[in-house]
Design an enzyme around this catalytic site. Structure first.
Site, mmCIF file in Angstrom:
data_model
loop_
_atom_site.group_PDB
_atom_site.id
_atom_site.type_symbol
_atom_site.label_atom_id
_atom_site.label_comp_id
_atom_site.label_asym_id
_atom_site.label_seq_id
_atom_site.Cartn_x
_atom_site.Cartn_y
_atom_site.Cartn_z
ATOM 1 N N ASP A 535 14.562 1.429 6.891
ATOM 2 C CA ASP A 535 14.531 1.291 8.355
ATOM 3 C C ASP A 535 13.404 0.337 8.733
ATOM 4 O O ASP A 535 12.509 0.072 7.932
ATOM 5 C CB ASP A 535 14.358 2.667 9.014
ATOM 6 N N GLU A 615 21.013 -13.787 -24.404
ATOM 7 C CA GLU A 615 20.718 -13.133 -23.116
ATOM 8 C C GLU A 615 19.314 -13.498 -22.620
ATOM 9 O O GLU A 615 19.095 -13.668 -21.424
ATOM 10 C CB GLU A 615 20.847 -11.616 -23.253
#
Ligand code: GLA
Length: 737
Positions: A535, A615
């Protein structure tokens, strides 16, 4: 001047770039709401108010022969329960004599330069000369209870903030049963409600439904914003899309119990009431004292959701987030949580940090498990000193070595909580919430500390401040891992127990305020089991929040999509984690995990030693790409190109530099299909006359207008959840005949 008062007509008008908001005082002193919507250039909107005699909608005493005048049908700025407005109300008050209701009449207003602040609570701030404040005072002539309605107008940013202050100028205590931040009447119009629901690991899923004749409620009684219902809603026309149509955003800047009610009334008018939830809320207001509500950030867009989101992105990034890292590039971090969970040693962490540094990561974050007897989530919370069994010699040896690798160091804490199995609880069992003579509900086997108490806050401040003073900690992840229940403070008398939930939230803000003020160089990241407290109030203290505990990129696309309606990408904590994913078990390519995490604060949450050489190369590429695109992603305009929940097999979204000079298009095949149709998207926000090249494919040139209206076709991608990023760069302007 964004706020004007017409003395003769008693009209108060607020104006932003795209919207007008208007209210009017009538001869009885009632404050009518006239209009909020598309800019009308100062037009008087009073003609919109027409009133008729409606059965069972009575009339205020002073207008008793005018049966057409009723508080029950009149659009108003703020309303109280009990005096004739039978719709949902902003305020419910019990007066000193036991009676209910307040009869608010206008007594004056002020127009002030700058943006108001709210004592002890976060609020949107003005960066200097960009906002004005309107303060309208209404008073009940009998009880002398006053409400001050405050409006902060950010003209260029198309934002109006609203909050209320209740002041008791009477002689007796009053009890507030409900005090909303805002009451917004929307006479006329049929609206859809868009809201953001979910659950742990699946926050802010978008749902859109037409309003019906009812009172619909979006709320949380969990003592926190919640994973379940974000305190943010949009009302829009049935036809509104990303790029067209009316829409209104209402976002509450608060982190506790909240409630948004939306009523479609007998006359098809819509009223929205938003604020602190009235469940278990009862606030005693003695004479001379004030109660301040949190504020609501309102915005209106005449051109669809994209503009509405851009308005929120701008205000949150520039007028809500603060501190050193508000605009500075945040470090690319690696967090050890999904790499080790509680099971780590100094050597194991250093092994991870070494490999992370080697790949180009800039900060190492030690998550849960480093303190007290924290070998699982059953013990240790509250004991904010190092677990020497895991980290002999304390934090210093780890931090020194991490720093020597060229990495910053960050730390996880969960200050609001305590385990029964902790030294803190054994010393202060009364510091945890529980109802008298009962066992409390356990959540993750932990209890909530009573942060309404100053002594508890001081203790926590000292623990955290000591850690920050004594160690070179450059980042704090502030977690919060359960809903509040059994809310009862041993320090307050029985008649004030209805204040505890709100006082808890004020306590959290006070603690966050002290720590962020005293340690301004520390980057704080909010967290509540992922995005359970996402929020604008938390963003006032920490410029980023861990978006979700779900790190599966395909699920994250939906979560980040929903979050993007109200919150900028710079606030969304997002990491690349291991595959198969720990939450869903799904296997996805590392590249796709990188594409999704880059649309956030970006980092890693895995053991890099377990990556193959190939990777590791991909990680190096991702880090280079994120650095290259950083400002485009964080400061650029964000466009949703698809709706992940119903646009079929792929998702796409786009960043465009504010000046249109470059754009990054992200596409993920989120549901691979055989012999699939082409992925074709119409791009947005480009310079229509600009000539763009697709970096890496320089021989092709595209006109901005062509890409926006004709669209862009991706090559067919094969495999499990493949993805692609296209970087467009403007190389010139089209020559027109
Ligand atoms: C919460 C957070 C996670 C992790 C754990 C640690 O769930 O959201 O990221 O920090 O707590 O216990």
């Amino acid at each position: 001047m964004s706020i004007r008062y017409d003395q003769e007509k008693k009209l108060l008008t607020l104006e932003t770039r795209s919207s007008t908001y208007q209210m009017q005082v009538d001869r009885y002193g009632f404050l009518h709401h006239l209009y909020y919507g598309r800019q009308v250039d100062g037009a008087n909107m009073a003609y919109l108010n027409s009133s008729y005699d409606r059965g069972f909608s009575g009339n205020p005493y002073d207008v008793k022969f005018d049966r057409t005048f009723s508080l029950d049908t009149l659009p108003q700025e703020y309303t109280s329960f009990g005096v004739g407005d039978f719709r949902i109300n902003g305020l419910s008050v019990v007066n000193g004599d036991g009676s209910y209701g307040a009869d608010f009449r206008y007594i004056g207003h002020k127009i002030l330069p700058g943006k108001y602040a709210i004592p002890d609570m976060p609020a949107v701030y003005d960066n200097g000369g960009e906002a004005e404040t309107l303060e309208v005072s209404l008073m009940d002539p009998v009880t002398r209870l006053m409400v001050k309605l405050r409006y902060g107008v950010f003209e260029d940013k198309d934002i109006i903030t609203r909050c209320a202050e209740i002041v008791n100028w009477g002689q007796e205590n009053v009890r507030l049963e409900k005090v909303a931040s805002l009451c917004l009447d929307m006479p006329f119009g049929k609206w859809d409600l868009v809201h953001f629901h979910g659950r742990h690991c699946m926050e802010r899923q978008v749902e859109r439904t037409p309003l019906i004749h009812s009172i619909q409620t979006i709320a949380s009684k969990r003592g926190m914003t919640s994973h379940h219902h974000n305190s943010f809603v949009i009302l829009c026309d049935h036809e509104t899309t990303e790029d067209s149509g009316d829409c209104y955003g209402l976002m509450l800047m608060y982190s506790g119990n909240h409630k948004t009610e939306i009523e479609v009334d007998q006359l098809e008018n819509t009223r929205v009431v938003m604020g602190i939830h009235d469940a278990q809320f009862l606030w005693t207001l003695p004479p001379g004292e004030s109660f301040h509500t949190p504020e609501v950030l309102l915005t209106y867009s005449p051109s669809g959701f994209t503009q509405l989101s851009h308005n929120y992105h701008t205000i949150i990034r520039h007028n809500v987030c603060r501190g050193k890292y508000k605009m500075a590039r945040r470090p690319i971090l690696l967090n050890n949580w999904e790499a080790t969970y509680f099971n780590f040693t100094l050597d194991k962490l250093l092994h991870i940090a070494e490999q992370a540094a080697e790949l180009g990561v800039e900060m190492f974050v030690m998550d849960d498990g480093w303190f007290g007897r924290r070998d699982s989530d059953n013990s240790g919370l509250g004991d904010w000193y190092v677990n020497e069994a895991k980290l002999p010699g304390g934090l210093a040896p780890l931090i020194e070595k991490v720093n020597a690798l060229g990495l910053k160091f960050g730390l996880w804490i969960e200050p609001e909580m305590v385990n029964e199995d902790s030294d803190l609880y054994r010393a202060h069992p009364d510091w945890a919430f529980s109802l008298p003579n009962r066992h409390p509900m356990m959540g993750r086997n932990q209890l909530v500390l009573d942060l309404s108490r100053q002594d508890v806050r001081d203790y926590l401040y000292e623990c955290i401040a000591r850690l920050l003073r004594e160690n070179r900690i450059e980042y704090i992840k502030w977690d919060m891992n359960r809903s509040l229940s059994d809310v009862y403070s041993r320090q307050l008398p029985r008649e004030r127990q209805g204040e505890v939930s709100h006082r808890y939230v004020l306590g959290v803000y006070e603690l966050m305020d002290r720590l962020t003020t005293d340690f301004p160089d520390v980057l704080f990241e909010g967290c509540a089991g992922g995005g359970g407290r996402f929020d604008p109030a938390i963003l006032y203290y920490s410029p980023q929040i861990w978006c979700s505990d779900d790190t599966d990129p395909i699920e994250r696309i939906k979560i980040q999509y929903g979050t993007s309606f109200g919150y900028p990408v710079s606030t969304m904590g997002a990491h690349v984690s291991a595959s198969p994913n720990h939450q869903t078990g799904r296997t996805t390519p590392l590249k796709t995990r990188g594409v999704v995490a880059m649309s956030g604060t970006f980092g890693y949450e895995l053991d890099p030693n377990k990556l193959s050489d190939e990777e590791k190369e991909e990680v190096r590429r991702q880090i280079a790409a994120f650095k290259k695109y950083y400002w485009l992603i964080q400061d650029g305009l964000y466009y949703r190109l698809t709706k992940p929940q119903d646009d079929g097999f792929y998702s796409a979204w786009q960043f465009v530099a504010q000046d249109g000079s470059e754009s990054l298009i992200n596409m993920v095949v989120s549901s691979p299909q055989p012999n699939s149709a082409l992925v074709h998207v119409r791009l947005k926000g480009l310079d229509p006359d600009g000539v763009y090249i697709d970096e890496g494919q320089e021989q092709r040139r595209y006109r901005g207008s062509a890409l926006m209206y004709g669209g862009y076709t991706f090559p067919v991608l094969h495999g499990d959840y493949p993805s692609m990023q296209i970087h467009l760069v403007r190389v010139g302007e089209a020559v027109k005949d």
